[in-house]
Design an enzyme around this catalytic site. Structure first.
Site, PDB file in Angstrom:
ATOM      1  N   LYS A 113      47.547  31.643  46.212  1.00  0.00           N
ATOM      2  CA  LYS A 113      46.761  31.246  47.373  1.00  0.00           C
ATOM      3  C   LYS A 113      45.491  30.546  46.919  1.00  0.00           C
ATOM      4  O   LYS A 113      44.660  31.150  46.240  1.00  0.00           O
ATOM      5  CB  LYS A 113      46.390  32.469  48.224  1.00  0.00           C
ATOM      6  CG  LYS A 113      45.719  32.045  49.545  1.00  0.00           C
ATOM      7  CD  LYS A 113      45.079  33.205  50.281  1.00  0.00           C
ATOM      8  CE  LYS A 113      43.645  33.445  49.875  1.00  0.00           C
ATOM      9  NZ  LYS A 113      42.747  32.329  50.269  1.00  0.00           N
ATOM     10  N   GLU A 116      38.688  37.867  37.151  1.00  0.00           N
ATOM     11  CA  GLU A 116      37.646  37.008  36.602  1.00  0.00           C
ATOM     12  C   GLU A 116      36.623  36.850  37.708  1.00  0.00           C
ATOM     13  O   GLU A 116      36.860  36.138  38.691  1.00  0.00           O
ATOM     14  CB  GLU A 116      38.255  35.670  36.156  1.00  0.00           C
ATOM     15  CG  GLU A 116      37.444  34.974  35.100  1.00  0.00           C
ATOM     16  CD  GLU A 116      36.415  34.051  35.699  1.00  0.00           C
ATOM     17  OE1 GLU A 116      36.766  32.903  36.016  1.00  0.00           O
ATOM     18  OE2 GLU A 116      35.253  34.483  35.869  1.00  0.00           O
ATOM     19  N   CYS A 146      30.853  30.590  37.873  1.00  0.00           N
ATOM     20  CA  CYS A 146      30.682  32.018  37.601  1.00  0.00           C
ATOM     21  C   CYS A 146      29.969  32.240  36.278  1.00  0.00           C
ATOM     22  O   CYS A 146      29.170  33.168  36.136  1.00  0.00           O
ATOM     23  CB  CYS A 146      32.037  32.705  37.588  1.00  0.00           C
ATOM     24  SG  CYS A 146      33.298  31.763  36.732  1.00  0.00           S
ATOM     25  N   GLU A 184      23.885  37.298  41.852  1.00  0.00           N
ATOM     26  CA  GLU A 184      24.491  35.991  41.636  1.00  0.00           C
ATOM     27  C   GLU A 184      24.233  35.119  42.859  1.00  0.00           C
ATOM     28  O   GLU A 184      24.591  35.477  43.968  1.00  0.00           O
ATOM     29  CB  GLU A 184      26.003  36.146  41.426  1.00  0.00           C
ATOM     30  CG  GLU A 184      26.682  34.853  41.003  1.00  0.00           C
ATOM     31  CD  GLU A 184      28.170  34.988  40.812  1.00  0.00           C
ATOM     32  OE1 GLU A 184      28.790  35.755  41.565  1.00  0.00           O
ATOM     33  OE2 GLU A 184      28.720  34.328  39.905  1.00  0.00           O
TER      34      GLU A 184
END
Lengths: 534, 305, 288
Positions: A239, A313, A347, A444
């Site tokens: 997906k 991840e 990331c 983040e």
């Protein structure tokens, strides 16, 4: 200078237009202007008092340079199941917009749990009847075909990626698409060499794997997932992210051109509900997820009972550590590249700068100068460096965290570049006087925002760098080799870049420590996550 | 500053990093008005050069005429300077007396520099007396590579003095310095004894290799750091190896994004080149009138095919 | 209408990216299966070997400096070239090989697949052959491979295409450059291969192919000190004299029996690559 307050109006009006932060005259050494002065270059600060700042103005403007190649995006895409495009059972579609213009790019099918189920059935069928029986050398040749076709149609895919996701065309053209092709090319060659992946053991494919990928590098993340899975003999249900499905669906068409056997790869599109159906499906013998730590945890909880194999991840808050003996201009470039590349939607982005105190002022000054020549604008303009933020949602999140930074007392700086009048855009931003307790140093942001902290000694740098629940990547800048190796040994990060940043290669394993996830992608180590050891 | 570590004094440069940075300059897309501005500006920055053993007064006469009027298009500026050997300065003066075009002469036993300091200084004085507006000198690479940085700098100082009011351009000969660290150090060593308006220059054009975007970038960054430290603005001249208009535009992008607007003019930037000029004219013509041009449509073109 | 006279190709050898005759001007005739004369093939000399070594040495640094990914793509493209001209090559094998029919098609297909296999090793063998070594002192210690340089190949008669390509691909994938002596009995397939090399993006001089007589040429392969390794299909006295000559310059010598099964999977292995790489171990302190 007072911290600048952000106005809470339209996102495109954000930001101060201050020029370079000038140091208080009282802080500077008083220097005589004699020969010795001219020769003394061990300056702590960036600029001699009274020297006019460099002018990065509009004497020579770059005219618009739009990329005109046709991305060949259809008006609507169905689901790709069993080698064919199939309408979603619900008949529902949703719009995918261009974040630079807020216009609809295409309509994407909304997969229901029933569609996800069909996809897994197709994948299992393909696995049992075709793919697991095929010798590695022949599987490899299919993957080589995919690589070559992607190289052929590189420009078309690059334009589609920029339109759908907002990243600058020169990045999708020069990085995303070539790197995606390289991942297929690299992994194709492993298909008939799996005997070397796990010395002492025989390897077998896992079977059918489910994969969910994010919106920051849509095609590239797809290649990171599909290439090793196929090389190892697995079949896939994948997906893509709901805001960036266009290149995945074009990829599905490319699979038909490559004549990949039906059902080996199945692509189902949708949002959270589709994703949950995919990760929770009992036929999945492994789930691979790249995305936020928050969603990663949800999936882990979802799979706790069944105990399905997983790789994760997730997010990061990397420290980019600059020592005083580093190659300064290249370090500036590395820091800029580390956090402003891809609008900071990375990331492993270097979102924290840890700079040695002795060079902090001059380094920050150089950063600010470098930021003056960054161009924010139309992703399809070949001269754009920073494109659109991927969605309104993400833009709001960035604004919120930047506001918190100001509210908590950090000092904000943004260059004076103009922003387009519509679309989701944010100026490259840096905060100085940041400490570990500030939210902008711990959370983040996933945007073009750099938080700058200082350190005095190597040990202090290590402590600060590791003082986070994340552990995806880190950067070290120094001229001293032994220091690089010691830092690399001490930093709790899955990828350490020394005197460079944001470098990727299909042969180089990538993945994180701690809440940045587990498992690796790329290289021999990455393949181990797609096989079963017998 | 005796035999210190030049890295300690001037900093270090990462080769891979700087080469990646300059590669980005080549991806800038310069079109239409922007391109024309760049091309016109580049023409105005050319030091039109002839430095051959076989140069004659006739050759220099032809060069000077080309310098004054590169093409029939009156909107195209004249070049910044001609660059020639000292024995031909008087010839050049005959043709450029009433023109703003500068006469630059090499001196100091160009290109090798391998002669006594006394002789080198005499040559500088000879050139200045003959009417040179600018002097292009070479540094002493032998002394540099032996670590005698003070001596290298002292020689440059002596040449500054001998040059008097003329502008001085200091050729580092980057090919022989080999490393980017050396180029950065040599840049500072020179700039520390130069005056505002003087230049540092990459190459003689007679060594194995010449200007590249990367070695030029090292020097641009040194100029920038020196300027911000002292307020003294030194000019930049890449020389040799820049043959096409496309390359010239890349070099100007580097200036724009490193030093900014104040260096985008011929008092702070020059191209040491010869065949570049005609390629600039060809591209200007194409931009204005639409059709690609054959080389032989432009005066003083080489190649007949 | 009179019958159309075909234009016959002059076979030349592929050296330094160009197609040349022997410097001696000599040739020897080749005949097809039915004993018909086909063409005169260059009878190369030791001077031709000397020139080919120069070309290979010149191409070496550039080829070794390419990224492994790039080398892999180029070798893959060679496979593409051979695949797209499979019919022609099959015809050549059939024309010269005694009593071969479907074996020719199989040999061509196997050669394409072999090239694809070795292309895929280019950016991987380092991960299998190299290592980070856990020494008992504060040093980062790692072992990397490096190509040996110029490699000489003496090709097989039994599999004049597949054998030659197997030997060559395993050598060049790591950055070596190659001088190959084609099969003496059946040189024509190698001539055709040369044309495919020329269109494959393989840089000039990386692979050079000579034709001629083994007895005459093997001694020069053995003793030329710039050839750092030899991969030879040889037996008995030939093998012995090869080894003796190689001893003078401490070459690495790999001798294969003439009757090996080239189509066996054992020919596809990272250990074929290992034969012609050096191992370099580096130490660096880990500290402040």
């Amino acid at each position: 200078m007072e911290p600048t307050r952000l106005r809470t109006t339209s996102p495109t009006q954000l930001g101060v237009t201050s020029m370079a932060v000038t140091l208080d005259p009282s802080e500077r050494d008083s220097e005589s202007r004699d020969q010795k002065d001219q020769k003394d270059h061990k300056k702590k600060s960036g600029r001699k008092q009274g020297v006019p700042e460099l002018i990065f103005g509009d004497l020579w403007q770059y005219d618009p340079a739009p990329e005109t190649a046709d991305p060949r995006i259809r008006a609507r895409y169905d689901l790709f199941i069993g080698g064919r495009f199939i309408a979603p059972q619900s008949g529902d579609y949703f719009a995918s917009i261009n974040p630079a213009t807020e216009e609809t790019v295409t309509e994407i099918a909304l997969a229901s749990p029933a569609d996800v189920d069909s996809a897994y059935i197709a994948a299992q069928m393909a696995y049992e009847t075709v793919w697991r029986k095929m010798p590695g050398r022949e599987r490899g040749k299919y993957i080589y075909r995919i690589a070559r076709l992607l190289q052929d149609r590189a420009r078309e895919f690059a334009v589609a990626e920029s339109i759908d996701g907002g990243k600058p065309i020169h990045e999708s053209r020069d990085f995303d698409v070539p790197m995606a092709a390289a991942h297929f090319f690299y992994h194709a060659g492993w298909a008939d060499k799996l005997a070397y992946v796990a010395p002492g053991r025989t390897v077998n494919p896992i079977g059918v794997v489910g994969q969910v990928i994010p919106w920051n590098f849509p095609l590239l993340m797809l290649s990171w997932k599909i290439a090793p899975a196929l090389a190892a003999g697995n079949c896939v249900v994948l997906k893509p992210a709901e805001t960036t499905s266009a290149t995945a669906m074009k990829f599905a068409e490319l699979l038909q051109e490559a004549e990949l056997p039906d059902g080996v790869v199945n692509i189902v599109t949708g949002a959270g509900e589709t994703g949950a159906a995919l990760t929770g499906h009992p036929a999945a013998r492994k789930i691979a997820f790249t995305g936020s730590t928050e969603v990663g945890k949800l999936i882990m909880r979802q799979l706790a009972e069944r105990g399905t194999r997983m790789t994760m991840e997730l997010g990061g808050k990397a420290a980019n550590i600059v020592f005083e003996d580093s190659p300064i201009d290249q370090a500036v470039e590395g820091v800029v590249n580390g956090i402003f590349f891809n609008q900071g939607h990375v990331c492993c982005g270097g979102s924290r700068l840890l700079v040695q105190e002795s060079i902090a002022d001059s380094f920050v000054h150089k950063l600010q100068q470098r930021m003056e020549s960054l161009r924010v604008g139309d992703p399809l303009d070949k001269n754009t460096d920073i494109g659109a933020i991927n969605s309104r949602e993400q833009l709001d999140k960035i604004c919120g965290l930047v506001e918190s930074g100001v509210a908590e007392g950090a000092r904000l700086y943004q260059p004076s570049c103009s922003l387009p009048s519509r679309g989701f855009f944010f100026r490259p931003t840096l905060f100085t006087e940041v400490t570990q307790s500030h939210r902008i140093a711990r959370e983040e942001i996933f945007g073009p925002v750099l938080s700058i902290l200082t350190f005095r000694t190597m040990n202090e740098a290590i402590e600060k760098a590791n003082n986070t629940m994340y552990g995806l990547s880190a950067g070290v800048w120094t001229d001293k080799g032994s220091r690089i190796l010691r830092m690399a040994a001490e930093l709790k990060a899955g990828v350490v870049w020394a005197n460079t940043f944001n470098k990727f290669d299909p042969a180089s394993p990538f993945g994180g420590y701690k809440e940045s996830g587990f498992g690796r992608e790329g290289g021999r180590q990455g393949l181990l996550d797609y096989v079963e050891l017998a | 500053m005796s035999k210190h570590s030049i890295v300690e004094d001037f900093g270090t440069v990462d080769r891979v990093g700087i080469e990646e940075r300059v590669a980005k300059f080549t991806t800038r897309s310069i079109k239409k008005k922007s391109k024309l501005w760049g091309l016109h500006t580049a023409v105005s920055m050319v030091d039109l050069t002839t430095l051959e053993g076989k140069d004659t007064p006739g050759k220099v006469a032809s060069l000077c005429q080309k310098a004054r009027q590169p093409s029939d298009d009156p909107s195209i500026p004249s070049v910044a300077a001609v660059c020639i050997y000292p024995s031909l300065i008087r010839e050049a003066r005959k043709h450029l007396a009433d023109s703003p075009i500068k006469i630059a002469s090499v001196a100091t036993a160009f290109p090798s520099g391998q002669s006594s300091l006394k002789v080198r200084l005499q040559e500088v004085k000879y050139a200045v007396n003959a009417g040179a507006d600018e002097i292009d000198m070479v540094i002493n690479r032998g002394l540099f590579l032996a670590g005698e940085y003070d001596a290298v700098q002292d020689e440059i100082s002596a040449v500054v003095e001998a040059t008097g009011d003329a502008t001085l351009k200091v050729i580092l000969e980057v090919a022989e310095l080999e490393t980017y660290d050396n180029i950065r150090a040599a840049s500072f060593i020179a700039m520390q004894v130069l005056r505002a308006g003087d230049f540092i220059k990459t190459s003689t054009g007679k060594a194995g290799s010449s200007a590249t975007l990367a070695n030029t970038q090292v020097m641009l960054e040194a100029i920038r750091d020196f300027y911000l430290d002292t307020g003294i603005a030194i000019g930049m001249k890449p020389a040799g190896g820049i043959k096409t208009a496309k390359q010239a535009l890349h070099y100007l992008v580097a200036v724009k994004e490193t030093l900014g607007d104040a260096w985008l003019n011929s008092s702070r930037y020059r191209f040491g080149a010869s065949s570049l000029l005609n390629d600039l004219l060809r591209q200007i013509h194409k931009e204005k009138y639409g059709a690609y041009q054959a080389p032989y449509y432009f005066s003083d073109a080489a190649g007949s095919y | 209408m009179s019958e159309r006279i075909p234009v016959v190709k002059t076979p030349k050898v592929y050296v330094g990216g160009a197609f040349i005759r022997s410097e001696s001007g000599r040739t020897f005739p080749v005949y097809d299966n039915g004993g018909q004369f086909v063409a005169n093939v260059p009878q190369c000399t030791r001077k031709d070997i000397r020139n080919a070594v120069e070309a290979a040495a010149k191409a070496g640094p550039g080829w070794a400096a390419r990224t492994p990914y790039n080398r892999g793509q180029i070798i893959y493209r060679l496979a593409e070239m051979l695949e797209s001209r499979a019919d022609e090559m099959t015809g050549v094998l059939r024309q010269f090989a005694p009593a071969w029919t479907s074996a020719a098609e199989q040999e061509v297909a196997a050669t394409v697949d072999r090239l694809v296999h070795y292309a895929g090793w280019a950016d991987k063998y380092e991960q299998v052959l190299g290592s980070a070594n856990p020494v008992a002192a504060p040093f980062f210690n790692f072992t990397l491979t490096e190509p040996v340089g110029v490699v000489g190949i003496i090709a097989s008669d039994a599999a004049p295409l597949l054998g030659l390509v197997t030997q060559a691909a395993a050598a060049i994938v790591s950055g070596n450059t190659v001088i190959a002596l084609a099969s003496e009995a059946m040189p024509y397939p190698a001539i055709t291969l040369g044309e495919m090399l020329a269109t494959s993006d393989l840089p000039a001089g990386v692979m050079n192919i000579l034709t001629g007589y083994r007895k005459e040429l093997i001694p020069t392969f053995a003793t030329h000190t710039h050839i750092r390794g030899i991969d030879a299909v040889a037996t008995g006295d030939d093998a012995t004299s090869l080894r003796r000559g190689a001893a003078d310059s401490v070459k690495r010598v790999k001798v294969r029996e003439p009757d090996i099964d080239w189509s066996a999977e054992s020919n596809e292995s990272v250990y074929e690559i290992r034969s012609f790489v050096e191992f370099k171990t580096v130490w660096h302190p880990i500290g402040a």
